[in-house]
Design a protein around this motif. Structure first.
Motif, PDB file in Angstrom:
ATOM      1  N   VAL A 268       1.052  -1.491   0.079  1.00 61.77           N
ATOM      2  CA  VAL A 268      -0.229   0.061  -0.278  1.00 61.77           C
ATOM      3  C   VAL A 268       0.476   1.089  -0.254  1.00 61.77           C
ATOM      4  O   VAL A 268       1.238   1.894   1.063  1.00 61.77           O
ATOM      5  CB  VAL A 268      -0.886   0.465   0.828  1.00 61.77           C
ATOM      6  N   PRO A 269       0.767   1.897  -0.975  1.00 61.54           N
ATOM      7  CA  PRO A 269       1.748   2.893  -1.181  1.00 61.54           C
ATOM      8  C   PRO A 269       1.416   3.967  -0.168  1.00 61.54           C
ATOM      9  O   PRO A 269       2.138   4.530   0.505  1.00 61.54           O
ATOM     10  CB  PRO A 269       0.898   4.037  -2.490  1.00 61.54           C
ATOM     11  N   TYR A 270       0.147   4.328   0.375  1.00 56.90           N
ATOM     12  CA  TYR A 270      -0.295   5.254   1.119  1.00 56.90           C
ATOM     13  C   TYR A 270       0.810   4.705   2.891  1.00 56.90           C
ATOM     14  O   TYR A 270       0.550   5.418   4.009  1.00 56.90           O
ATOM     15  CB  TYR A 270      -1.202   5.530   2.054  1.00 56.90           C
TER      16      TYR A 270
ATOM     17  N   GLY B 294      -4.888   7.753   9.802  1.00 58.15           N
ATOM     18  CA  GLY B 294      -4.825   7.007   8.834  1.00 58.15           C
ATOM     19  C   GLY B 294      -3.905   5.981   8.818  1.00 58.15           C
ATOM     20  O   GLY B 294      -4.081   4.649   8.060  1.00 58.15           O
TER      21      GLY B 294
ATOM     22  N   GLU C  45      -6.191   3.434  10.433  1.00 62.32           N
ATOM     23  CA  GLU C  45      -7.013   2.741   9.586  1.00 62.32           C
ATOM     24  C   GLU C  45      -6.142   1.720   8.447  1.00 62.32           C
ATOM     25  O   GLU C  45      -6.354   0.853   8.512  1.00 62.32           O
ATOM     26  CB  GLU C  45      -7.637   4.424   8.204  1.00 62.32           C
TER      27      GLU C  45
ATOM     28  N   SER D 212       0.298  18.449   6.918  1.00 56.61           N
ATOM     29  CA  SER D 212       0.103  18.600   6.109  1.00 56.61           C
ATOM     30  C   SER D 212       1.206  19.090   5.302  1.00 56.61           C
ATOM     31  O   SER D 212       0.176  18.800   4.105  1.00 56.61           O
ATOM     32  CB  SER D 212      -0.785  19.840   6.922  1.00 56.61           C
TER      33      SER D 212
ATOM     34  N   VAL E 134       3.730  17.989   4.149  1.00 56.27           N
ATOM     35  CA  VAL E 134       4.501  16.730   3.157  1.00 56.27           C
ATOM     36  C   VAL E 134       3.349  15.969   2.533  1.00 56.27           C
ATOM     37  O   VAL E 134       3.145  15.203   0.948  1.00 56.27           O
ATOM     38  CB  VAL E 134       4.696  15.875   4.378  1.00 56.27           C
ATOM     39  N   LEU E 135       2.022  16.464   2.777  1.00 58.32           N
ATOM     40  CA  LEU E 135       0.829  15.050   2.370  1.00 58.32           C
ATOM     41  C   LEU E 135       0.558  16.615   0.927  1.00 58.32           C
ATOM     42  O   LEU E 135       0.201  16.052  -0.218  1.00 58.32           O
ATOM     43  CB  LEU E 135      -0.823  15.377   3.401  1.00 58.32           C
TER      44      LEU E 135
ATOM     45  N   ARG F 106      -1.325  12.116  -5.066  1.00 60.69           N
ATOM     46  CA  ARG F 106      -0.537  11.422  -5.786  1.00 60.69           C
ATOM     47  C   ARG F 106      -0.582  10.134  -5.247  1.00 60.69           C
ATOM     48  O   ARG F 106      -0.889   9.732  -4.590  1.00 60.69           O
ATOM     49  CB  ARG F 106       0.180  12.261  -4.618  1.00 60.69           C
ATOM     50  N   GLU F 107       0.886   9.437  -6.475  1.00 60.86           N
ATOM     51  CA  GLU F 107       0.741   7.940  -6.115  1.00 60.86           C
ATOM     52  C   GLU F 107       1.458   7.162  -4.546  1.00 60.86           C
ATOM     53  O   GLU F 107       0.496   6.578  -4.640  1.00 60.86           O
ATOM     54  CB  GLU F 107       2.373   8.406  -6.850  1.00 60.86           C
ATOM     55  N   ASP F 108       1.815   8.013  -3.821  1.00 60.74           N
ATOM     56  CA  ASP F 108       2.055   7.659  -2.574  1.00 60.74           C
ATOM     57  C   ASP F 108       1.586   8.060  -1.996  1.00 60.74           C
ATOM     58  O   ASP F 108       1.139   7.514  -0.829  1.00 60.74           O
ATOM     59  CB  ASP F 108       3.551   7.953  -2.422  1.00 60.74           C
ATOM     60  N   LEU F 109       0.054   8.833  -2.027  1.00 62.48           N
ATOM     61  CA  LEU F 109      -0.958   8.573  -1.591  1.00 62.48           C
ATOM     62  C   LEU F 109      -2.115   7.401  -1.445  1.00 62.48           C
ATOM     63  O   LEU F 109      -3.420   7.484  -0.736  1.00 62.48           O
ATOM     64  CB  LEU F 109      -1.838   9.950  -1.421  1.00 62.48           C
ATOM     65  N   VAL F 110      -2.450   6.260  -2.292  1.00 67.88           N
ATOM     66  CA  VAL F 110      -3.027   5.722  -2.929  1.00 67.88           C
ATOM     67  C   VAL F 110      -3.311   4.471  -2.121  1.00 67.88           C
ATOM     68  O   VAL F 110      -2.431   4.088  -0.899  1.00 67.88           O
ATOM     69  CB  VAL F 110      -2.074   5.311  -4.030  1.00 67.88           C
ATOM     70  N   GLY F 111      -4.420   3.543  -1.689  1.00 71.25           N
ATOM     71  CA  GLY F 111      -4.690   3.072  -0.223  1.00 71.25           C
ATOM     72  C   GLY F 111      -4.646   2.171  -1.383  1.00 71.25           C
ATOM     73  O   GLY F 111      -4.173   0.955  -0.754  1.00 71.25           O
ATOM     74  N   ASN F 112      -5.036   1.953  -2.238  1.00 72.61           N
ATOM     75  CA  ASN F 112      -5.802   0.595  -2.932  1.00 72.61           C
ATOM     76  C   ASN F 112      -4.742   0.168  -4.124  1.00 72.61           C
ATOM     77  O   ASN F 112      -5.387   1.622  -5.092  1.00 72.61           O
ATOM     78  CB  ASN F 112      -6.831   0.595  -3.639  1.00 72.61           C
ATOM     79  N   PRO F 113      -3.533   0.297  -4.463  1.00 72.69           N
ATOM     80  CA  PRO F 113      -2.722  -0.009  -6.077  1.00 72.69           C
ATOM     81  C   PRO F 113      -3.465  -0.669  -7.128  1.00 72.69           C
ATOM     82  O   PRO F 113      -3.509  -0.207  -8.041  1.00 72.69           O
ATOM     83  CB  PRO F 113      -1.868  -1.048  -5.138  1.00 72.69           C
TER      84      PRO F 113
ATOM     85  N   HIS G 119      -6.388   6.958   0.211  1.00 70.57           N
ATOM     86  CA  HIS G 119      -7.082   6.218   0.833  1.00 70.57           C
ATOM     87  C   HIS G 119      -6.746   6.910   1.913  1.00 70.57           C
ATOM     88  O   HIS G 119      -7.164   8.306   1.508  1.00 70.57           O
ATOM     89  CB  HIS G 119      -4.445   5.412   2.128  1.00 70.57           C
ATOM     90  N   GLY G 120      -8.072   6.290   2.522  1.00 73.23           N
ATOM     91  CA  GLY G 120      -8.920   7.273   3.880  1.00 73.23           C
ATOM     92  C   GLY G 120      -7.966   7.841   4.593  1.00 73.23           C
ATOM     93  O   GLY G 120      -8.432   8.877   4.474  1.00 73.23           O
ATOM     94  N   GLY G 121      -7.153   7.439   4.548  1.00 76.34           N
ATOM     95  CA  GLY G 121      -6.991   7.742   6.398  1.00 76.34           C
ATOM     96  C   GLY G 121      -5.579   9.070   6.033  1.00 76.34           C
ATOM     97  O   GLY G 121      -5.737  10.510   6.313  1.00 76.34           O
ATOM     98  N   ALA G 122      -5.430   9.352   4.234  1.00 72.69           N
ATOM     99  CA  ALA G 122      -5.517  10.647   3.816  1.00 72.69           C
ATOM    100  C   ALA G 122      -6.185  11.450   3.811  1.00 72.69           C
ATOM    101  O   ALA G 122      -6.017  12.886   4.305  1.00 72.69           O
ATOM    102  CB  ALA G 122      -4.478  11.182   2.102  1.00 72.69           C
TER     103      ALA G 122
END
Lengths: 149, 187
Positions: A25-27, A68, A71, B55, B57-58, B77-84, B90-93
């Motif tokens: 997972v990237p995040y 995050g 989660e 914030s 960095v996000l 952004r690619e690195d904020l993805v939750g499901n590749p 991602h919900g967390g982002a």
């Protein structure tokens, strides 16, 4: 990339480290989440890292980063709990902040309150000094998608 | 501005001198502006954001800041993805951005004072997943501010699709009475 189902089976059997699942997972990589397994028990770790600072003067962790982290911990946890793994989608996430998150390592553990056919209810607790003094507790519902992983 | 004096005679040997000043409307408005802070809500929100490492960095940004409404954006952004597999953020982002936006909504109510306002609790409902590549916009509003607690509601949507929210949130923040909290934003 390995199929998610294969990876999960390998993690369960001990062939592959749980970390590989997290690092998919990237995040999770963005936050730097680590996972420590003691037998079947999983503890998730959010390492001390400048990027998760919120209040710079204290310094304290960013509440959003901790959320995050929790989660993502819950998502991995459910994936491993299900007989037939299906990708969980967050329906809602509710968090209570009990103490300031200091700039140090943070740990989280999850417990599945109910794993239904379509919906999972998970409780997540995060702490820094000891488990008995959580900095945050959270409750989340996940939709378990129809398509198998 | 016109200045002058008027001498008024009030009977034998008794006179008053009244100084007068007449402001033009333009001058009066300028006087009001001078007494208000030399910064806007948007300035304070931007300085607040600059001070919060996570914030930044996000990659979130403030779009607008008014007394009852703050808008922020979190570019995909690619690195904020939750499901590749589907590239969904991602919900967390999204949560982290909305938590920050909520804090700013409180800042906009306490303006021109800046306070440290930790989150007490936050509930986020994910109504639908944002598409891959879509920036997420959040609007936060502090609809009730008491002495110690601020109540905030939040809505997020994909940029350009305000009619179909992707997430709604409800949060409370506590107002810490810390002296010199304003130095965080350079006050």
């Amino acid at each position: 990339m390995k199929a998610l189902k294969t990876l999960i089976e390998e993690c369960r059997s001990g062939e592959t480290d749980y970390q590989e699942l997290v690092d998919r997972v990237p995040y999770a990589r963005f936050l730097g989440i680590k996972v420590v397994a003691q037998g079947d028990e999983l503890t998730f770790v959010l390492p001390k890292n400048d990027n998760v600072i919120g209040n710079p003067t204290l310094p304290a962790l960013h509440g959003g980063a901790v959320a995050g982290f929790m989660e993502q911990a819950a998502i991995i946890f459910i994936l491993l709990q299900m007989g037939e793994p299906r990708v969980p989608k967050t329906i809602d996430f509710t968090i209570d902040y009990l103490r300031a998150g200091h700039f140090r390592e943070t740990y989280a553990e999850c417990s599945v309150t109910r794993l239904g056919r379509r919906i999972a209810n998970v409780h997540i607790s995060a702490w820094q000094k000891n488990r008995q003094e959580p900095i945050t507790i959270a409750r989340a519902h996940f939709l378990l998608s129809e398509d198998n992983a | 501005m016109k200045r002058g004096t008027v001498t008024v005679a009030c009977g034998h040997r008794l006179t008053f001198t009244i100084k007068f000043s007449v402001f033009t409307l333009k001058e009066a408005l300028a006087a009001v502006t001078d007494s208000s802070p030399p910064f806007t809500r948007l300035d304070i929100c931007n300085r607040f954001l600059d001070s919060v490492r996570h914030s930044k960095v996000l990659g979130m940004q403030v779009l607008s800041a008014e007394e009852f409404s703050v808008r922020t954006v979190l570019p995909w952004r690619e690195d904020l993805v939750g499901n590749p597999e589907n590239g969904m953020m991602h919900g967390g982002a999204i949560f982290a951005m909305m938590d920050q936006a909520g804090g700013m909504a409180v800042t906009c109510r306490t303006f021109p004072n800046f306070e440290i306002t930790p989150t007490i609790d936050f509930r986020l409902d994910h109504l639908r997943g944002p598409a891959k590549g879509a920036s997420v916009i959040c609007e936060a509003s502090c609809y009730r501010l008491t002495n110690h607690v601020a109540f905030v509601k939040l809505t997020s949507w994909e940029e350009g699709n305000e009619e179909e929210p992707i997430a709604t949130g409800l949060a409370t923040y506590t107002r810490l009475k810390i002296d010199k909290a304003g130095k965080v934003v350079g006050q």
